[in-house]
Design a protein around this motif. Structure first.
Motif, PDB file in Angstrom:
ATOM      1  N   GLY A  56     -16.839 -31.274 -10.000  1.00 61.04           N
ATOM      2  CA  GLY A  56     -17.660 -31.753 -11.101  1.00 61.04           C
ATOM      3  C   GLY A  56     -17.037 -32.895 -11.870  1.00 61.04           C
ATOM      4  O   GLY A  56     -17.591 -33.359 -12.868  1.00 61.04           O
ATOM      5  N   LYS A  59     -16.184 -37.107  -8.428  1.00 62.14           N
ATOM      6  CA  LYS A  59     -15.669 -37.693  -7.190  1.00 62.14           C
ATOM      7  C   LYS A  59     -16.801 -38.187  -6.291  1.00 62.14           C
ATOM      8  O   LYS A  59     -16.771 -39.326  -5.825  1.00 62.14           O
ATOM      9  N   SER A  60     -17.798 -37.331  -6.084  1.00 61.80           N
ATOM     10  CA  SER A  60     -18.937 -37.744  -5.252  1.00 61.80           C
ATOM     11  C   SER A  60     -19.645 -38.938  -5.865  1.00 61.80           C
ATOM     12  O   SER A  60     -20.040 -39.880  -5.169  1.00 61.80           O
ATOM     13  N   THR A  61     -19.820 -38.881  -7.180  1.00 58.63           N
ATOM     14  CA  THR A  61     -20.490 -39.973  -7.880  1.00 58.63           C
ATOM     15  C   THR A  61     -19.741 -41.284  -7.677  1.00 58.63           C
ATOM     16  O   THR A  61     -20.351 -42.325  -7.398  1.00 58.63           O
TER      17      THR A  61
HETATM   18  N1  LIG Z   1     -27.054 -39.932 -13.267  1.00 58.97           N
HETATM   19  C1  LIG Z   1     -26.665 -38.678 -13.551  1.00 58.97           C
HETATM   20  N2  LIG Z   1     -27.518 -37.829 -14.175  1.00 58.97           N
HETATM   21  C2  LIG Z   1     -27.149 -36.585 -14.466  1.00 58.97           C
HETATM   22  N3  LIG Z   1     -25.944 -36.071 -14.202  1.00 58.97           N
HETATM   23  C3  LIG Z   1     -25.054 -36.840 -13.572  1.00 58.97           C
HETATM   24  C4  LIG Z   1     -25.362 -38.178 -13.215  1.00 58.97           C
HETATM   25  N4  LIG Z   1     -24.302 -38.689 -12.595  1.00 58.97           N
HETATM   26  C5  LIG Z   1     -23.361 -37.732 -12.580  1.00 58.97           C
HETATM   27  N5  LIG Z   1     -23.790 -36.617 -13.168  1.00 58.97           N
HETATM   28  C6  LIG Z   1     -22.991 -35.390 -13.366  1.00 58.97           C
HETATM   29  O1  LIG Z   1     -21.661 -35.738 -13.246  1.00 58.97           O
HETATM   30  C7  LIG Z   1     -20.910 -34.697 -12.668  1.00 58.97           C
HETATM   31  C8  LIG Z   1     -20.115 -35.203 -11.498  1.00 58.97           C
HETATM   32  O2  LIG Z   1     -20.663 -34.754 -10.274  1.00 58.97           O
HETATM   33  P1  LIG Z   1     -19.991 -35.038  -8.848  1.00 58.97           P
HETATM   34  O3  LIG Z   1     -19.756 -36.489  -8.687  1.00 58.97           O
HETATM   35  O4  LIG Z   1     -20.853 -34.388  -7.827  1.00 58.97           O
HETATM   36  O5  LIG Z   1     -18.607 -34.286  -8.959  1.00 58.97           O
HETATM   37  P2  LIG Z   1     -17.619 -33.818  -7.802  1.00 58.97           P
HETATM   38  O6  LIG Z   1     -18.054 -34.478  -6.535  1.00 58.97           O
HETATM   39  O7  LIG Z   1     -16.284 -34.253  -8.278  1.00 58.97           O
HETATM   40  O8  LIG Z   1     -17.709 -32.338  -7.727  1.00 58.97           O
HETATM   41  C9  LIG Z   1     -21.874 -33.605 -12.325  1.00 58.97           C
HETATM   42  O9  LIG Z   1     -21.784 -32.606 -13.306  1.00 58.97           O
HETATM   43  C10 LIG Z   1     -23.225 -34.298 -12.351  1.00 58.97           C
HETATM   44  O10 LIG Z   1     -24.228 -33.412 -12.748  1.00 58.97           O
END
Ligand SMILES: Nc1ncnc2c1ncn2[C@@H]1O[C@H](COP(=O)(O)OP(=O)(O)O)[C@@H](O)[C@H]1O
Ligand SMILES: [Mg+2]
Lengths: 275, 300
Positions: A56, A59-61
């Motif tokens: 959370g 990283k994916s983002t």
């Molecule tokens: N555009 C967006 N709208 C809503 N939530 C977002 C958005 N971008 C990122 N998030 C939130 O940011 C956090 C990062 O998610 P993610 O990149 O999947 O983390 P990881 O891959 O490290 O587990 C999540 O809680 C996600 O819900």
């Protein structure tokens, strides 16, 4: 000819990817959340960088933003020195998705063939290339299987072969071995390390498995939980080629792992961060 | 800094995996690809026999219900309920034979089938194209979406008289009626289908910089395959209904016309015969769709 080879060998110091002050905020229920906060990251040509961080933390983002699949709110991304605009998909960037993103209605060989079709590889060459790639990922004899007939580990191999078929100069890998059981994970990780050491392209590899990160990468970047920030960086001084399992018994490995564990442990739990 | 020398493993036991590394075949295979043995052949035969038995039970049940219904109908009519209201299966069978012999059945059936066929051939592709266009466009799609949904809830029966004024009493008005019936079903199913495509698959083709055409061929169309088949299935029934309605309102030939004519003459058997012919036709077409479905969705 020799001159160009030496030039190539000298290349590793040049920068493949450069992320500058990258931030992302988004709005929910009138509140603005900061998801990524001023990320700075450099990736040299042929460098393998792993990112570890609590789930959370964004990283994916981060990978999606670099791949041009998501927008960011501040900062710049440079690929080969070129500034990438907002959400424009750069050429030569291959993503391996957290879930394998295989086409369920296409056989293994067709899934691997897709990037060749996209890249306009002549039809006569496609078949040989696909066979070669399937051999590379140990999937001989499974060309005509459909994804649903394969185990999780085999689907990962297909996804890997597909990305290799695209032949990107930068690999973005989002927990590619995430949902696998421990044993399969180590096996595929080892196979992937061998393939990568042969292919030698830049890799940005996201994982929550610290040992995996150290065993694979030249450098491990530690991210903090929301807002995602870079907390620390560790160079992994273990020489290559590496033995994926044996490296885990070296002193360097233990020391880096100890440090990273310490850094991650001082982070609040992801549950307390969310909302 | 901590100085513990004991490795805190994250669940991976390095020694255990080395043994597994000896075999070069992929691990965790549920369906090992090996040459058929005799035991496999026997097992296949057992499987096939079980499959066949199950299919037999199902078909027998389906036929049984149909036959039972006809038998009750035959017994009840004339005994408890006047034949004038519900006719009876033997009379309908007789009528079908008569109509087939005189060529009247084929004349009416042909016209209704042609109307439905042309209507489907226009309405389905139009609905599919519209559905994909609206679902994939970020702005323009949302401009027109509420209007399409509004048109969808319009009672199409009420349009039939208008269509006769606009398009005449011949084939064209019937075809247009079929089109309005099936276009929205195709549109709505395809729209929902496109909206429910796995985002990762679209991200995947996008990250490979695939052309729109490749994305359509490799991802979108196969992903909405099941939705399109559902649309086809519903559309065949609705298309026939559309053709019949249009024929009831104004025509000089077709099954709908025959039903209308019989009804004007208080000929219940005629009405029932028309309905039965349509039902049988719909059932046959359903079989065709089921056959296509089996072939197209084989990957599941
Ligand atoms: N555009 C967006 N709208 C809503 N939530 C977002 C958005 N971008 C990122 N998030 C939130 O940011 C956090 C990062 O998610 P993610 O990149 O999947 O983390 P990881 O891959 O490290 O587990 C999540 O809680 C996600 O819900
Ligand atoms: Mg993630």
């Amino acid at each position: 000819m020799t001159a160009s080879v030496t030039a190539d060998l000298a290349a590793p110091t040049s920068t493949k990817l450069s992320v500058r002050n990258l931030s992302l905020s988004y709005r929910t229920n009138k509140v603005r959340h900061l998801a990524l906060d001023g990320i700075n990251l450099d990736l040299a040509e042929r460098e393998f960088v792993a990112i570890v961080g609590p789930s959370g933390c964004g990283k994916s983002t981060l990978l999606k933003i670099i791949a041009g699949l998501a927008d960011h709110t501040a900062g710049e991304i440079y690929l080969d020195g070129q500034n990438l605009g907002d959400a424009s998909v750069p050429p030569g960037v291959g993503m391996v998705f957290q879930n394998d993103a295989l086409l369920p209605w296409r056989s293994v060989k067709e899934n691997v063939r897709l990037p060749l079709v996209i890249n306009g590889v002549p039809a006569s060459e496609q078949r040989d290339r696909v066979a070669e790639l399937l051999t590379m990922v140990n999937l001989d004899g499974y060309a005509d299987y459909y994804p649903r007939q394969l185990s999780g580990g085999m689907r990962k191999r297909v996804a890997l072969a597909r990305t290799l078929a695209y032949d990107p100069s930068l690999y973005l890998m989002d927990e590619p071995f995430g949902p696998l059981d421990a044993q399969t994970r180590v096996r595929i990780g080892g196979e992937f390390l061998k393939i990568w050491e042969r292919v030698g392209k830049s890799v940005l590899f996201v994982t929550h498995d610290v040992e995996e990160a150290i065993a694979l990468a030249d450098r491990v970047v530690v991210m903090t939980a929301g807002p995602g920030k870079i907390k620390a960086e560790h160079r992994v001084p273990i020489p290559r080629p590496r033995d994926y399992e044996e490296v885990r018994f070296t002193d360097e490995f233990h020391e880096i792992r100890q440090q990273i564990w310490h850094e991650l442990q001082s982070e609040p739990l992801p549950d307390t961060v969310k909302k | 800094m901590q100085k513990s020398e004991v490795p805190i493993t994250t669940g991976v036991v390095p020694g255990a995996s080395i043994a597994a590394e000896v075999t070069p075949s992929p691990v965790g295979t549920t369906t090992p690809a090996h040459k058929d043995t005799r035991a496999d052949t026997v097992a296949d035969a057992v499987d096939r026999r079980a499959d066949r038995r199950e299919r037999l039970v199902i078909v027998a049940g389906q036929v049984g219900i149909g036959v039972g219904f006809l038998a009750v109908w035959q017994l009840v009519s004339g005994l408890w309920i006047d034949r004038f209201f519900i006719s009876e299966p033997s009379l309908i069978a007789e009528r079908i034979v008569d109509l087939a012999a005189s060529g009247e059945l084929w004349m009416h059936l042909r016209v209704t089938v042609i109307e439905t066929g042309i209507g489907l051939a226009i309405g389905l592709p139009a609905g599919v194209i519209l559905g994909i266009a609206v679902a994939t466009s970020r702005i323009a799609g949302r401009w027109v979406y509420p209007y399409i949904i509004a048109l969808y809830s319009l009672p199409r029966v009420a349009l039939a008289p208008l269509f006769i004024v606009w398009f005449g009493i011949g084939l064209f008005s019937k075809v247009m009626m079929v089109v309005t019936m099936v276009l929205f079903v195709a549109f709505y199913n395809v729209y929902q289908g496109v909206k429910s495509i796995d985002r990762d698959l679209l991200d995947m083709t996008k990250s490979y910089r695939a052309s729109r055409w490749i994305t359509l061929r490799w991802v979108m169309l196969p992903a909405i395959g099941a939705w399109m088949l559902t649309a086809l299935r519903l559309a065949i029934g609705l298309g026939l209904i559309g053709a019949i309605i249009a024929e009831l309102i104004g025509s000089s030939v077709g099954i709908g016309y025959y039903i209308k004519l019989s009804s004007n003459l208080f000929d219940t058997t005629g009405v029932m015969t028309g309905l039965l012919v349509i039902t049988v036709l719909a059932m046959l077409l359903e079989q065709v769709v089921a056959f296509i479905e089996k072939r197209v969705l084989r990957y599941r």
